[in-house]
Design an enzyme around this catalytic site. Structure first.
Site, short mmCIF file in Angstrom:
data_model
loop_
_atom_site.label_atom_id
_atom_site.label_comp_id
_atom_site.label_asym_id
_atom_site.label_seq_id
_atom_site.Cartn_x
_atom_site.Cartn_y
_atom_site.Cartn_z
N LYS A 13 0.84 -1.21 0.00
CA LYS A 13 0.00 0.00 0.00
C LYS A 13 0.87 1.26 0.00
CE LYS A 13 -1.94 -1.12 3.90
NZ LYS A 13 -1.18 -2.35 4.20
N ARG A 88 -9.37 1.12 8.87
CA ARG A 88 -8.91 -0.20 9.29
C ARG A 88 -10.04 -1.06 9.85
NH1 ARG A 88 -3.24 0.35 8.74
NH2 ARG A 88 -2.25 -1.31 9.89
N ARG A 127 12.09 -5.29 4.68
CA ARG A 127 11.75 -3.88 4.43
C ARG A 127 12.73 -2.95 5.16
NH1 ARG A 127 5.84 -1.87 5.37
NH2 ARG A 127 6.06 -3.05 7.28
N ARG A 155 11.67 -1.12 10.72
CA ARG A 155 10.57 -0.82 11.65
C ARG A 155 10.55 -1.80 12.82
NH1 ARG A 155 5.24 0.30 8.05
NH2 ARG A 155 4.33 -0.99 9.69
N ARG A 166 -0.11 -9.01 13.25
CA ARG A 166 -0.72 -7.95 12.44
C ARG A 166 -1.57 -8.55 11.31
NH1 ARG A 166 4.38 -4.76 10.75
NH2 ARG A 166 2.93 -3.54 9.47
P1 AP5 Z 1 4.95 -1.55 1.78
O1 AP5 Z 1 4.59 -0.75 0.58
O2 AP5 Z 1 5.68 -0.90 2.88
O3 AP5 Z 1 3.64 -2.31 2.31
P2 AP5 Z 1 2.40 -1.75 3.13
O4 AP5 Z 1 1.20 -2.45 2.61
O5 AP5 Z 1 2.39 -0.26 3.14
O6 AP5 Z 1 2.78 -2.34 4.54
P3 AP5 Z 1 2.67 -1.74 6.00
O7 AP5 Z 1 3.40 -2.71 6.89
O8 AP5 Z 1 3.12 -0.32 6.06
O9 AP5 Z 1 1.17 -1.86 6.26
P4 AP5 Z 1 0.48 -1.86 7.58
O10 AP5 Z 1 -0.88 -1.63 7.11
O11 AP5 Z 1 0.64 -2.99 8.50
O12 AP5 Z 1 1.27 -0.72 8.39
P5 AP5 Z 1 0.86 0.72 8.84
O13 AP5 Z 1 2.07 1.55 8.80
O14 AP5 Z 1 -0.38 1.17 8.17
O15 AP5 Z 1 5.77 -2.82 1.26
C1 AP5 Z 1 6.32 -3.77 2.17
C2 AP5 Z 1 7.69 -4.24 1.64
O16 AP5 Z 1 7.50 -4.97 0.42
C3 AP5 Z 1 8.66 -3.08 1.30
O17 AP5 Z 1 9.96 -3.49 1.64
C4 AP5 Z 1 8.52 -2.90 -0.21
O18 AP5 Z 1 9.71 -2.39 -0.81
C5 AP5 Z 1 8.22 -4.32 -0.67
N1 AP5 Z 1 7.31 -4.38 -1.82
C6 AP5 Z 1 6.25 -3.56 -2.08
N2 AP5 Z 1 5.64 -3.94 -3.23
C7 AP5 Z 1 6.33 -5.02 -3.69
C8 AP5 Z 1 6.18 -5.89 -4.84
N3 AP5 Z 1 5.21 -5.70 -5.74
N4 AP5 Z 1 7.06 -6.92 -4.97
C9 AP5 Z 1 8.04 -7.12 -4.05
N5 AP5 Z 1 8.25 -6.34 -2.95
C10 AP5 Z 1 7.39 -5.31 -2.78
O19 AP5 Z 1 0.44 0.45 10.36
C11 AP5 Z 1 1.40 0.13 11.36
C12 AP5 Z 1 0.70 0.12 12.70
O20 AP5 Z 1 0.19 1.44 12.99
C13 AP5 Z 1 -0.52 -0.82 12.80
O21 AP5 Z 1 -0.15 -2.12 13.17
C14 AP5 Z 1 -1.33 -0.09 13.91
O22 AP5 Z 1 -0.79 -0.35 15.19
C15 AP5 Z 1 -1.10 1.37 13.61
N6 AP5 Z 1 -2.11 1.93 12.68
C16 AP5 Z 1 -1.87 2.46 11.44
N7 AP5 Z 1 -3.01 2.91 10.89
C17 AP5 Z 1 -3.99 2.65 11.78
C18 AP5 Z 1 -5.40 2.85 11.76
N8 AP5 Z 1 -6.02 3.42 10.71
N9 AP5 Z 1 -6.10 2.46 12.85
C19 AP5 Z 1 -5.51 1.90 13.93
N10 AP5 Z 1 -4.17 1.67 13.99
C20 AP5 Z 1 -3.42 2.04 12.93
#
Ligand code: AP5
Length: 216
Positions: A13, A88, A127, A155, A166
């Protein structure tokens, strides 16, 4: 345009959201990035959020709602936003709908990025993030340029057991939003995220282009 990117942790994402933001000229609104900023700055919100994030749990809805409301009030978000990692759960989806309605807007499209669970674990453990630009890389699939290698960070919530938790939270709480948006009649697209980054990006742009040409 207001666009939601749905998908499991690590589905891509953030990666796709950053490329779309550049391409479409609308900001990426990533609640995870905002929370990590607050953690880095050591604000009271950041200190509270860190406990949940390190455990792989969702941060309480009221914290998230305040952050998103504030972000949407900024001038660069006046023409739309790309929502990454938000909403979420159903309560967040409802409040986003209300906030956008207050602005005379609504969700234009939802893109759900699908990736198999084992590929996700491998992605997350590889990552790395550039703390200066927020750019996300992968040690194998998307290596950082040599000049930024030295400052890359990993991270705290990318340890394997936290990643698996997660994913569980995603399955029970966030994945049902696919059915929620399908039932609401918003254009909803599912893309196979287990392909090279450029291919995934190309398909998303094509789908969004088709939506735009279908609008009256
Ligand atoms: P990346 O693009 O970073 O993936 P992502 O889907 O953004 O993953 P996240 O871990 O950031 O998602 P998340 O939803 O768990 O975390 P968030 O920060 O929102 O890609 C991942 C890796 O793969 C990278 O190394 C990239 O280079 C590689 N990659 C990408 N595309 C690829 C491809 N096509 N092929 C190969 N490799 C590829 O949330 C973190 C925490 O914050 C949550 O656990 C929660 O505690 C809190 N939080 C955040 N938002 C909320 C909310 N709305 N409500 C409540 N808590 C929240």
């Amino acid at each position: 345009m207001d666009l939601i990117l749905l998908g499991a942790p690590g589905a891509g994402k953030g990666t796709q959201g950053a490329l779309l933001a550049e391409r479409l000229g609308i900001p990426k609104t990533a609640t995870g990035d905002m929370l990590r900023d607050a953690v880095r700055q050591g604000t009271p919100l950041g200190r509270e959020a860190k406990r949940y994030m390190d455990a792989g749990e969702l941060v309480p809805d009221e914290v998230i709602l305040g952050m998103v409301r504030e972000r949407l009030s900024q001038p660069d978000a006046a023409a739309g936003a790309i929502f990454d990692g938000y909403p979420r759960n159903a309560a967040q989806a409802e409040s986003l709908g209300r906030m956008l309605a207050e602005l005379g807007r609504s969700i234009d499209a939802v893109v759900s990025i699908d990736v198999a669970e084992e590929a996700i674990v491998q992605r997350m453990t590889g990552r790395r993030t550039d703390p200066e630009t927020g750019r996300v890389y992968h040690v194998v699939h998307n290596p950082a340029p040599a000049e930024v290698q030295g400052r890359l960070v990993q991270r705290d919530d990318d340890r394997e057991e936290t990643v698996r938790h997660r994913l569980e939270v995603y399955r029970t709480t966030t994945e049902p939003l696919v059915a929620y948006y399908r039932a609401s009649g918003v254009p909803l697209h599912t893309v196979d995220g287990d392909r090279p980054i450029e291919q995934v990006q190309g398909e998303i742009l094509e789908l969004l282009g088709n939506d735009a040409s279908a609008r009256p």
